[in-house]
Scaffold this motif. Sequence first.
Motif, PDB file in Angstrom:
ATOM      1  N   UNK A 249      54.302  21.250  54.630  1.00  0.00           N
ATOM      2  CA  UNK A 249      53.086  21.138  53.842  1.00  0.00           C
ATOM      3  C   UNK A 249      53.484  21.079  52.375  1.00  0.00           C
ATOM      4  N   UNK A 250      52.772  20.312  51.611  1.00  0.00           N
ATOM      5  CA  UNK A 250      53.063  20.176  50.181  1.00  0.00           C
ATOM      6  C   UNK A 250      52.839  21.531  49.495  1.00  0.00           C
ATOM      7  N   UNK A 251      53.874  22.120  48.880  1.00  0.00           N
ATOM      8  CA  UNK A 251      53.701  23.425  48.218  1.00  0.00           C
ATOM      9  C   UNK A 251      52.612  23.423  47.154  1.00  0.00           C
ATOM     10  N   UNK A 252      52.355  22.261  46.550  1.00  0.00           N
ATOM     11  CA  UNK A 252      51.330  22.176  45.518  1.00  0.00           C
ATOM     12  C   UNK A 252      49.948  22.508  46.069  1.00  0.00           C
ATOM     13  N   UNK A 253      49.730  22.236  47.370  1.00  0.00           N
ATOM     14  CA  UNK A 253      48.442  22.576  47.978  1.00  0.00           C
ATOM     15  C   UNK A 253      48.246  24.084  48.047  1.00  0.00           C
ATOM     16  N   UNK A 254      49.341  24.816  48.206  1.00  0.00           N
ATOM     17  CA  UNK A 254      49.262  26.277  48.285  1.00  0.00           C
ATOM     18  C   UNK A 254      49.178  26.904  46.897  1.00  0.00           C
ATOM     19  N   UNK A 255      49.992  26.432  45.979  1.00  0.00           N
ATOM     20  CA  UNK A 255      49.989  27.030  44.637  1.00  0.00           C
ATOM     21  C   UNK A 255      48.718  26.688  43.861  1.00  0.00           C
ATOM     22  N   UNK A 256      47.974  25.673  44.337  1.00  0.00           N
ATOM     23  CA  UNK A 256      46.711  25.326  43.693  1.00  0.00           C
ATOM     24  C   UNK A 256      45.584  26.292  44.070  1.00  0.00           C
ATOM     25  N   UNK A 257      45.811  27.102  45.101  1.00  0.00           N
ATOM     26  CA  UNK A 257      44.792  28.054  45.554  1.00  0.00           C
ATOM     27  C   UNK A 257      44.629  29.158  44.517  1.00  0.00           C
ATOM     28  N   UNK A 258      43.385  29.487  44.197  1.00  0.00           N
ATOM     29  CA  UNK A 258      43.125  30.542  43.224  1.00  0.00           C
ATOM     30  C   UNK A 258      43.697  31.874  43.719  1.00  0.00           C
ATOM     31  N   UNK A 259      44.464  32.536  42.857  1.00  0.00           N
ATOM     32  CA  UNK A 259      45.049  33.824  43.213  1.00  0.00           C
ATOM     33  C   UNK A 259      46.459  33.734  43.746  1.00  0.00           C
ATOM     34  N   UNK A 260      46.959  32.516  44.041  1.00  0.00           N
ATOM     35  CA  UNK A 260      48.343  32.337  44.489  1.00  0.00           C
ATOM     36  C   UNK A 260      49.236  32.227  43.256  1.00  0.00           C
ATOM     37  N   UNK A 261      50.252  33.086  43.190  1.00  0.00           N
ATOM     38  CA  UNK A 261      51.146  33.123  42.030  1.00  0.00           C
ATOM     39  C   UNK A 261      52.414  32.296  42.226  1.00  0.00           C
ATOM     40  N   UNK A 263      55.208  30.274  45.468  1.00  0.00           N
ATOM     41  CA  UNK A 263      55.480  29.890  46.855  1.00  0.00           C
ATOM     42  C   UNK A 263      56.952  29.566  46.998  1.00  0.00           C
ATOM     43  N   UNK A 264      57.516  29.955  48.144  1.00  0.00           N
ATOM     44  CA  UNK A 264      58.863  29.520  48.477  1.00  0.00           C
ATOM     45  C   UNK A 264      58.937  29.354  49.986  1.00  0.00           C
TER      46      UNK A 264
END
Length: 320
Positions: A249-261, A263-264
């Motif tokens: 999954x594209x990490x940008x989709x996860x880091x774009x979530x509000x409250x996510x600081x 990802x690795x």
Amino acid sequence: MLNTKSQADRPALLLRGVHKTFADVVAVNGIDLEVTPGECFGLLGPNGAGKTTTIEICEGLTVPDSGEVELLSLNWPNNAGELRQRIGIQLQETQFSEKSTVDETLRLFRSFFRRGLTVDESIRTAQLEEKRVARVGTLSGGQKQRLAMACALVGDPELLFLDEPTTGLDPQARRHLWDLVDRLKKEGRTIILTTHYMDEAERLCDRVAIMDHGRIIALDTPQQLIASVGGEHIVEFAAINRENGDGLIDPALLTAIQGVESHRLTAGVHQVSVRELHTAVPQIFAVLTAHGLNLSEFRTHSATLEDVFVSLTGRNLRDE
């Protein structure tokens, strides 16, 4: 008992530019460190990080190749005899005479010091009253560690070194050692503790230095170091695509979530640092569902010093 006021205006331990190399292995690579009187200070890191070499240099057991080492305003080349009277040392593993009793062992160690605790006081401090006349060879691992602690304390030291004191102990024995360290902290002793157990460091230490490859890579209170990760919680999950079995999954989709600081991705497991679980987790689930991914693993935990190490080095402590 212990008087800490005489050293209140000086570091209990001072290291400047300390190096040590064994053959072609750099064990300690330019360490600078100050420990204040009455502080429980932790040296943390994986096996091979340089913790034990650093503490052995401080204890006078290993001579550094270069650098300055000062304990209680004294140094080993000029004040070895005085320092031995004022510090206590518990090694990673202490070999006692198996045939001697607890009482006999402590009387021997007490004879090395001009002043200190009585044997009775040492036995009470280590909670070994019921084992006083027992032979050392009959003690459990936790009891032997408490005996080693009692031997380190019998000279009533101002500065105490504990090198991996709970390694190999069962959870109950570890808790007994933790309680003992808590009592020593309340007495105002300065304690230098090495460990690779992050929960132990969080529980016992006022400040910690994280070591890796002979260097200090972070130094602060456990709370401040954990806060530096960015989020209060870690969400770990693995996912698989319903159609092709791919879990990417594209990490940008996860880091774009509000409250996510942050990802690795490690060995197929996503590690996401978040501020609030109740808001971030539903959004993570929604992103996975929208991209045809099913969870194969999922867990959460509060951020720890282990996560600090991962964020600094890109690997887990147990990788080494």
